[in-house]
Write a protein that holds these residues in place. Structure first.
Motif, PDB file in Angstrom:
ATOM      1  N   THR A  28       0.806  -1.370  -0.447  1.00  0.00           N
ATOM      2  CA  THR A  28      -0.003  -0.305   0.055  1.00  0.00           C
ATOM      3  C   THR A  28       1.114   1.172   0.078  1.00  0.00           C
ATOM      4  OG1 THR A  28      -1.591  -1.517   1.348  1.00  0.00           O
ATOM      5  CG2 THR A  28      -1.759   1.144   1.293  1.00  0.00           C
ATOM      6  N   ILE A  29       0.371   1.849  -1.212  1.00  0.00           N
ATOM      7  CA  ILE A  29       1.461   3.881  -0.986  1.00  0.00           C
ATOM      8  C   ILE A  29       0.390   4.408  -1.630  1.00  0.00           C
ATOM      9  CG2 ILE A  29       3.277   2.068  -1.936  1.00  0.00           C
ATOM     10  CD1 ILE A  29       2.579   3.674  -4.592  1.00  0.00           C
ATOM     11  N   SER A  30       1.513   5.270  -0.964  1.00  0.00           N
ATOM     12  CA  SER A  30       0.574   7.610  -1.870  1.00  0.00           C
ATOM     13  C   SER A  30       0.475   7.335  -2.473  1.00  0.00           C
ATOM     14  CB  SER A  30       1.743   7.258  -0.495  1.00  0.00           C
ATOM     15  OG  SER A  30       0.735   9.496  -1.074  1.00  0.00           O
ATOM     16  N   VAL A  31      -0.663   7.706  -3.564  1.00  0.00           N
ATOM     17  CA  VAL A  31      -0.346   7.812  -4.562  1.00  0.00           C
ATOM     18  C   VAL A  31      -0.803  10.043  -4.325  1.00  0.00           C
ATOM     19  CG1 VAL A  31      -0.586   5.964  -6.029  1.00  0.00           C
ATOM     20  CG2 VAL A  31      -2.950   7.356  -5.327  1.00  0.00           C
ATOM     21  N   GLY A  32      -0.402  10.540  -3.912  1.00  0.00           N
ATOM     22  CA  GLY A  32      -0.695  11.721  -3.883  1.00  0.00           C
ATOM     23  C   GLY A  32      -0.267  12.912  -3.947  1.00  0.00           C
ATOM     24  N   LEU A  33       1.140  12.191  -5.061  1.00  0.00           N
ATOM     25  CA  LEU A  33       1.834  13.217  -5.467  1.00  0.00           C
ATOM     26  C   LEU A  33       1.390  13.604  -6.910  1.00  0.00           C
ATOM     27  CD1 LEU A  33       5.674  12.095  -3.521  1.00  0.00           C
ATOM     28  CD2 LEU A  33       3.963  13.953  -3.347  1.00  0.00           C
ATOM     29  N   LEU A  34       0.754  12.996  -7.116  1.00  0.00           N
ATOM     30  CA  LEU A  34       0.661  12.357  -8.885  1.00  0.00           C
ATOM     31  C   LEU A  34      -1.405  12.807  -8.848  1.00  0.00           C
ATOM     32  CD1 LEU A  34       1.458   8.341  -9.114  1.00  0.00           C
ATOM     33  CD2 LEU A  34       2.615  10.588  -9.700  1.00  0.00           C
ATOM     34  N   ASP A  35      -1.196  13.727 -10.039  1.00  0.00           N
ATOM     35  CA  ASP A  35      -2.903  14.561 -10.187  1.00  0.00           C
ATOM     36  C   ASP A  35      -3.758  13.066 -11.025  1.00  0.00           C
ATOM     37  OD1 ASP A  35      -1.552  16.831 -10.017  1.00  0.00           O
ATOM     38  OD2 ASP A  35      -1.033  16.585 -12.078  1.00  0.00           O
TER      39      ASP A  35
END
Length: 78
Positions: A28-35
């Motif tokens: 499980t990762i963060s995708v918050g840096l991508l639009d």
């Protein structure tokens, strides 16, 4: 030295999180840096964060090179 590895997005989760797969290992990762990220996209992952999207062909080439380096290291260790 830092290493970022391509992984395939297999599930989108709440709070800008996603599950990714790398040779069957699911994280499980963060995708918050991508639009925008969609299931089936490949992303470059570093320290639990998706840094960029990458096309499938480039992801597969990179993963093949990483596997080749692992084989070379194993042979050198013998």
């Amino acid at each position: 030295m830092c290493l970022a590895i391509p992984a395939e997005v297999i599930d989108l989760l709440p709070d800008e999180m996603a599950r990714v797969s790398l040779d069957g290992i699911v994280k499980t990762i963060s995708v918050g840096l991508l639009d925008e990220v969609a299931v089936g996209d490949y992303v470059v992952v570093h320290v639990g964060h998706a840094l960029a999207r990458i096309d499938e062909a480039e992801a597969r080439r990179t993963l093949a090179l990483i596997a080749e380096m692992g084989q070379m290291a194993a042979e050198a260790a013998r």
